[in-house]
Write a protein that holds these residues in place. Structure first.
Motif, mmCIF file in Angstrom:
data_model
loop_
_atom_site.group_PDB
_atom_site.id
_atom_site.type_symbol
_atom_site.label_atom_id
_atom_site.label_comp_id
_atom_site.label_asym_id
_atom_site.label_seq_id
_atom_site.Cartn_x
_atom_site.Cartn_y
_atom_site.Cartn_z
ATOM 1 N N ALA A 230 0.819 -1.204 0.000
ATOM 2 C CA ALA A 230 0.000 0.000 0.000
ATOM 3 C C ALA A 230 0.857 1.260 0.000
ATOM 4 N N ARG A 231 0.286 2.356 -0.480
ATOM 5 C CA ARG A 231 1.001 3.633 -0.500
ATOM 6 C C ARG A 231 0.787 4.411 0.803
ATOM 7 N N SER A 232 -0.406 4.315 1.373
ATOM 8 C CA SER A 232 -0.689 5.072 2.594
ATOM 9 C C SER A 232 -0.061 4.396 3.796
ATOM 10 N N ALA A 233 0.372 5.203 4.748
ATOM 11 C CA ALA A 233 1.024 4.654 5.943
ATOM 12 C C ALA A 233 0.062 3.798 6.759
ATOM 13 N N ALA A 234 -1.211 4.221 6.869
ATOM 14 C CA ALA A 234 -2.177 3.485 7.690
ATOM 15 C C ALA A 234 -2.428 2.092 7.130
ATOM 16 N N ARG A 235 -2.656 2.002 5.824
ATOM 17 C CA ARG A 235 -2.922 0.686 5.240
ATOM 18 C C ARG A 235 -1.655 -0.158 5.206
ATOM 19 N N LEU B 108 -11.194 3.830 4.128
ATOM 20 C CA LEU B 108 -10.623 4.381 2.900
ATOM 21 C C LEU B 108 -10.288 5.859 3.034
ATOM 22 N N ARG B 109 -11.055 6.583 3.850
ATOM 23 C CA ARG B 109 -10.782 8.023 4.006
ATOM 24 C C ARG B 109 -9.438 8.277 4.684
ATOM 25 N N ASP B 110 -8.894 7.246 5.353
ATOM 26 C CA ASP B 110 -7.573 7.367 5.974
ATOM 27 C C ASP B 110 -6.467 6.821 5.080
ATOM 28 N N CYS B 111 -6.833 6.421 3.865
ATOM 29 C CA CYS B 111 -5.858 5.834 2.928
ATOM 30 C C CYS B 111 -6.035 6.458 1.550
ATOM 31 N N ARG B 112 -6.162 7.765 1.504
ATOM 32 C CA ARG B 112 -6.499 8.407 0.232
ATOM 33 C C ARG B 112 -5.388 8.266 -0.812
ATOM 34 N N GLU B 113 -4.157 8.015 -0.371
ATOM 35 C CA GLU B 113 -3.078 7.791 -1.341
ATOM 36 C C GLU B 113 -3.322 6.523 -2.165
ATOM 37 N N ASP B 114 -4.145 5.605 -1.641
ATOM 38 C CA ASP B 114 -4.426 4.345 -2.330
ATOM 39 C C ASP B 114 -5.696 4.397 -3.164
ATOM 40 N N LEU B 115 -6.421 5.512 -3.130
ATOM 41 C CA LEU B 115 -7.741 5.547 -3.751
ATOM 42 C C LEU B 115 -7.704 5.387 -5.263
ATOM 43 N N HIS B 116 -6.671 5.922 -5.910
ATOM 44 C CA HIS B 116 -6.593 5.785 -7.370
ATOM 45 C C HIS B 116 -6.572 4.307 -7.750
ATOM 46 N N GLU B 117 -5.736 3.532 -7.084
ATOM 47 C CA GLU B 117 -5.650 2.110 -7.381
ATOM 48 C C GLU B 117 -6.886 1.357 -6.899
ATOM 49 N N ASP B 118 -7.434 1.739 -5.745
ATOM 50 C CA ASP B 118 -8.678 1.119 -5.277
ATOM 51 C C ASP B 118 -9.792 1.302 -6.306
ATOM 52 N N TRP B 119 -9.871 2.501 -6.848
ATOM 53 C CA TRP B 119 -10.908 2.818 -7.845
ATOM 54 C C TRP B 119 -10.730 1.953 -9.095
ATOM 55 N N GLN B 120 -9.503 1.764 -9.532
ATOM 56 C CA GLN B 120 -9.241 0.922 -10.697
ATOM 57 C C GLN B 120 -9.677 -0.524 -10.424
ATOM 58 N N ARG B 121 -9.394 -1.029 -9.233
ATOM 59 C CA ARG B 121 -9.756 -2.415 -8.898
ATOM 60 C C ARG B 121 -11.268 -2.579 -8.812
ATOM 61 N N LEU C 250 -12.609 12.532 -4.740
ATOM 62 C CA LEU C 250 -12.108 11.440 -3.909
ATOM 63 C C LEU C 250 -11.335 11.972 -2.705
ATOM 64 N N ALA C 251 -10.684 13.120 -2.883
ATOM 65 C CA ALA C 251 -9.933 13.717 -1.778
ATOM 66 C C ALA C 251 -10.849 14.328 -0.728
ATOM 67 N N GLU C 252 -12.100 14.650 -1.112
ATOM 68 C CA GLU C 252 -13.006 15.352 -0.206
ATOM 69 C C GLU C 252 -14.147 14.488 0.303
ATOM 70 N N HIS C 253 -14.499 13.451 -0.430
ATOM 71 C CA HIS C 253 -15.680 12.646 -0.112
ATOM 72 C C HIS C 253 -15.520 11.965 1.252
ATOM 73 N N PRO C 254 -16.553 11.919 2.089
ATOM 74 C CA PRO C 254 -16.418 11.281 3.410
ATOM 75 C C PRO C 254 -16.202 9.775 3.338
ATOM 76 N N LEU C 255 -16.637 9.123 2.264
ATOM 77 C CA LEU C 255 -16.414 7.690 2.050
ATOM 78 C C LEU C 255 -16.844 6.853 3.256
ATOM 79 N N THR C 256 -18.028 7.181 3.801
ATOM 80 C CA THR C 256 -18.526 6.425 4.946
ATOM 81 C C THR C 256 -18.849 4.979 4.588
ATOM 82 N N GLY C 257 -19.084 4.720 3.302
ATOM 83 C CA GLY C 257 -19.352 3.349 2.867
ATOM 84 C C GLY C 257 -18.124 2.621 2.378
#
Length: 468
Positions: free
Chosen positions: A160-165, A330-343, A368-375
């Motif tokens: 993963a790219r984000s530190a949390a993930r 996902l909101r804590d791993c926004r660096e990974d969202l581009h790849e998550d979206w592709q998958r 994607l940078a602003e959305h709360p992504l509660t789901g």
């Protein structure tokens, strides 16, 4: 089918090195039609469009220091690996050009299973070209091998790219390889816990073909007991024949109890003895004989550990919580969202007319940078469905913008509806405070700015958001 050569440009005699390598490969009967030629962005080298009938594709890499392994590794991951999806034939790597750090990174990536099976490594010298044997088995390579075997099943990138993930995945890789020890995975709804167990955890435990899952929600005690333990013929009214339970079915594989907190308390007590030793002993309903089975146990919950302890039998919780991994939202791993979206797009795409690559734009990146992504991943699945509904061939900007408008507009409504339908007044209040904290942080950009906007302390907001 012609092959592709991937290599760095050497500042001294780089083109001569490339031409020599192509010639030596041709002598071995290997026809290279495409060269992916990596050049530092600062280089002034002039690259011809072709050499020895091979099309040369210069790829300028923004690399400040060619001796720092981490910088090279990250640059290759971000700027080169996505392009390898367009390689049709076999891939060849010339390891020799570049700095020693560059050579090392090629070997590390190869050991991690990044390159497609059949990729060949070469060491080029002025007068010869030698194959490089470097076959190292790693858990990354094993995970990627299974991802290639079933590419339609989306799963998290093991790096993963984000530190949390990245922290969560590193813990998962360590814990999943401990034989016989229960693994507990915590994470919000929609973070992909079930898919993670079926793909990466099963691979790490070397039992990828047998995951027996029980969704624990909504089961009353008698049904849950029968599903898990099975019964003998005549054990109760209606038991006309013997039935194997999930414990027996999981023998030799993995038993996955999803949302373990929803399992009825009496059944939780019965499972304590099953999980207290490695022999996994139990009695089917109506039987006077114990059965011993061999399975790896994995449990998952959408509750944070504090709330989970309140819902689980104390002894059972103690046995399950030795190895615990918390998946970040996902909101804590926004660096990974581009790849998550592709998958997610690849998983949802069923119409061949839809583009293979997920749509992308500056507007989507901003949302994607602003959305709360509660789901979590379910929000991305909703976006994919909207994109497919508005799809128009040759007019990506229009249908993507239309989908984004509806997706963003539905974000607050869906999260509010979710809050209204969840649990007691106290639980809904907690969710409301958590959403307020997380939404404000996403809008303001940091906890400090969010605290200032809401006139409270950073500690208060972080406490409200904990576990959500």
């Amino acid at each position: 089918m012609s092959d592709t050569l991937l290599c760095w440009h050497a500042e001294r005699a780089g083109l001569d090195v490339l031409e020599g390598a192509l010639g030596k490969l041709a002598e071995r009967g290997i026809q290279i039609s495409r060269v992916m030629y990596l050049i530092q962005a600062q280089s002034h080298a002039r690259i011809p469009p072709s050499i020895n009938d091979a099309r040369v594709e210069p790829i300028r890499i923004d690399l400040v220091d060619p001796t720092r392994h981490q910088l090279i590794y990250e640059a290759i991951q971000e700027q080169v690996l996505p392009r390898l999806n367009t390689v049709a034939g076999r891939l060849h790597l010339n390891l020799s050009p570049g700095t020693p750090a560059m050579h090392s990174v090629w070997l590390i990536l190869h050991a991690g299973g990044v390159f497609a099976p059949g990729t060949r490594l070469w060491s080029s010298q002025p007068d010869r070209l030698d194959p490089v044997q470097f076959e190292v088995s790693t858990y990354l390579a094993e995970i990627r091998r299974h991802q290639r075997l079933d590419p339609k099943v989306p799963s998290y990138n093991p790096e993963a790219r984000s530190a949390a993930r990245r922290e969560a995945m590193n813990s998962l890789f360590r814990y999943a390889r401990v034989t016989g020890a229960p693994l507990l995975i915590l994470g919000e709804r929609g973070t992909g816990k079930s898919r993670l167990v079926e793909t990466q955890v099963a691979t790490l435990k070397q039992r990828p073909n047998k995951v027996v899952t029980l969704a624990c929600g909504g089961l009353e005690s008698t049904l849950a007991e029968s599903l898990l333990f099975g019964h003998v013929k005549g054990a109760f009214t209606g038991a006309a024949q013997e039935r194997k339970g999930l414990l027996a079915q999981a023998n030799g594989g993995i038993l996955f109890l999803d949302e373990i907190q929803d399992l009825p308390r009496p059944v939780q007590r019965q499972l304590v003895r099953v999980f207290q030793d490695r022999q996994r002993r139990y009695r089917p309903i109506g039987s006077d004989k114990e059965i011993s089975v061999d399975f790896e146990l994995v449990c998952a919950s959408n509750l944070p550990m504090g709330q989970l302890r309140e819902r689980l039998d104390e002894d059972l919780c103690d046995r399950l919580s030795h190895l615990c991994v918390s998946l970040p939202a996902l909101r804590d791993c926004r660096e990974d969202l581009h790849e998550d979206w592709q998958r997610v797009w690849g998983d949802c795409r069923v119409d061949a007319d839809l583009p293979v690559t997920a749509p992308w734009s500056n507007a989507l990146a901003k949302r994607l940078a602003e959305h709360p992504l509660t789901g979590n991943l379910r929000d991305l699945q909703r976006l994919a469905a909207l994109c497919m509904a508005w799809f128009e061939p040759g007019n990506e900007a229009h249908w993507l913008d239309k989908a984004l408008q509806q997706w963003s507009g539905a974000a607050h409504d869906s999260s509010t509806a979710e809050l209204i339908s969840m649990g007691s007044r106290e639980e809904q209040t907690k969710y409301f405070h958590a959403e307020l904290a997380l939404r404000t942080k996403a809008t303001e950009g940091s906890w400090k700015a969010a605290a200032k906007a809401l006139d409270c302390s950073v500690k208060t907001l972080q406490r409200d958001a904990e576990g959500y």
